[in-house]
Design an enzyme around this catalytic site. Structure first.
Site, short mmCIF file in Angstrom:
data_model
loop_
_atom_site.label_atom_id
_atom_site.label_comp_id
_atom_site.label_asym_id
_atom_site.label_seq_id
_atom_site.Cartn_x
_atom_site.Cartn_y
_atom_site.Cartn_z
CG ASP A 51 -0.34 -0.08 2.52
OD1 ASP A 51 0.91 -0.18 2.59
OD2 ASP A 51 -1.07 -0.03 3.54
CB SER A 52 4.58 1.75 0.00
OG SER A 52 4.86 0.56 -0.71
CG ASP A 90 0.38 -4.13 1.95
OD1 ASP A 90 0.52 -5.08 2.74
OD2 ASP A 90 1.20 -3.19 1.87
CE LYS A 120 3.11 -6.07 3.82
NZ LYS A 120 2.62 -4.92 4.62
CD GLU A 122 0.26 -1.53 7.99
OE1 GLU A 122 -0.13 -0.74 8.88
OE2 GLU A 122 0.82 -1.15 6.94
CD GLU A 189 7.61 -0.38 7.80
OE1 GLU A 189 6.62 -1.06 7.46
OE2 GLU A 189 7.83 0.76 7.37
O1 KIV Z 1 3.60 -1.17 1.68
C1 KIV Z 1 4.79 -1.51 1.77
O2 KIV Z 1 5.64 -1.16 0.95
C2 KIV Z 1 5.18 -2.33 2.91
C3 KIV Z 1 6.63 -2.63 3.09
C4 KIV Z 1 7.32 -1.45 3.64
C5 KIV Z 1 6.86 -3.83 3.91
O3 KIV Z 1 4.35 -2.75 3.66
#
Ligand code: KIV
Length: 271
Positions: A51-52, A90, A120, A122, A189
């Site tokens: 989600d980055s 994510d 994934k 959090e 992280e």
């Molecule tokens: O969204 C992302 O890029 C991440 C990584 C930093 C692990 O969750």
């Protein structure tokens, strides 16, 4: 048949076997077809459609604004490019917290509409119902503990997490909870390297670190950071393998110059 077509697909099982064999796992983000092709052909084991993308692709300050539909769009582009890597997607902010049925529904959408191989999310104990319900449908789940950017407004800062004993103990417990629930791997992280190494030694599933030292089972970086495209971001954990910002900007400047000077296109570059 191309080498590409012959490459054996990495699975969640492969990753657990790699941990057992002491082989380190490489993971990078990708959000689009062209970048994912380079990353996959570069031999990375896991591609994270993170989600980055909210920061890197859309220019938002945080990861919070990105939507499920946008994640599915990014993930489907990445999946079309990948022949070897395991593609993890994510779950975006708001798509799994506090509602395990919604979490399952949204994970099924990701799997069906993008073709990704795992999701994934959090958090630890506070999302464990969602983790269990998603897993009950046979969807592999990767956990993410430590600095969890979707909670940035709760933390108020992007500094190192779990430096104090209480938070470190809670993180360790959460890692065990995620393993017991059935997660196939966990991202850690920005936490102290010593703590990350303890987590990795205590759980059987692979632990992938970002800013979590070398005592874990693998590493993940945001691909635009390690390629030096996002050139203004300098956290201690980041190793840059290229300086593409300068290289790409230089190429654009040369193009502009050539167009203005009428050097481009030349006789050979036209019909
Ligand atoms: O969204 C992302 O890029 C991440 C990584 C930093 C692990 O969750």
């Amino acid at each position: 048949m191309s080498i590409h077509a012959k490459a054996k697909r990495i699975t969640t099982r492969t990753l657990v076997d790699m941990k057992k064999a002491g082989e380190k796992i490489s993971m990078l983000t990708a959000y689009d077809y062209s970048m994912a092709r380079i990353v996959d052909e570069g031999g990375v084991d896991v591609i994270l459609v993170g989600d980055s993308a909210s920061n890197v692709m859309a220019g938002h300050e945080t990861t919070l604004p990105i939507t499920l539909d946008q994640m599915i769009y990014h993930a489907s582009s990445v999946v079309r490019a990948c022949h070897r890597a395991l593609v993890v997607v994510d779950l975006p902010f708001g798509s799994y917290q506090g509602d395990s049925k919604g979490a399952l529904h949204n994970s099924i959408r990701i799997m069906k509409e993008s073709g990704g191989h795992a999701v994934k999310l959090e958090g630890g104990r506070e999302v464990i119902d969602s983790v269990s319900r998603i897993l009950s449908a046979g969807i592999p789940v990767m956990g993410h503990l430590g600095l969890t950017p979707q909670s940035i407004y709760k933390f108020g800062t992007y500094t190192v997490r779990a430096k104090e004993e209480e938070e470190a103990e809670r993180l360790l417990e959460d890692a065990h909870l995620l393993e017991e629930a059935g997660c196939f791997a966990i991202v850690l992280e920005k936490i102290p390297a010593k703590l990350a190494a303890i987590v990795s030694s205590e759980v059987r599933i692979p632990v992938i670190g970002i800013g979590a030292g070398n005592g874990v089972d693998g590493q993940v970086l945001v691909v635009h950071d390690m390629l030096g495209i996002t050139h203004e971001f300098h956290p201690r954990f980041l190793r840059r393998y290229a300086n593409l910002y300068d290289e790409m900007k230089g190429a654009v400047e040369s193009y502009v110059k050539d167009v203005r000077s009428k050097d481009f296109p030349n006789d050979k570059e036209q019909y």
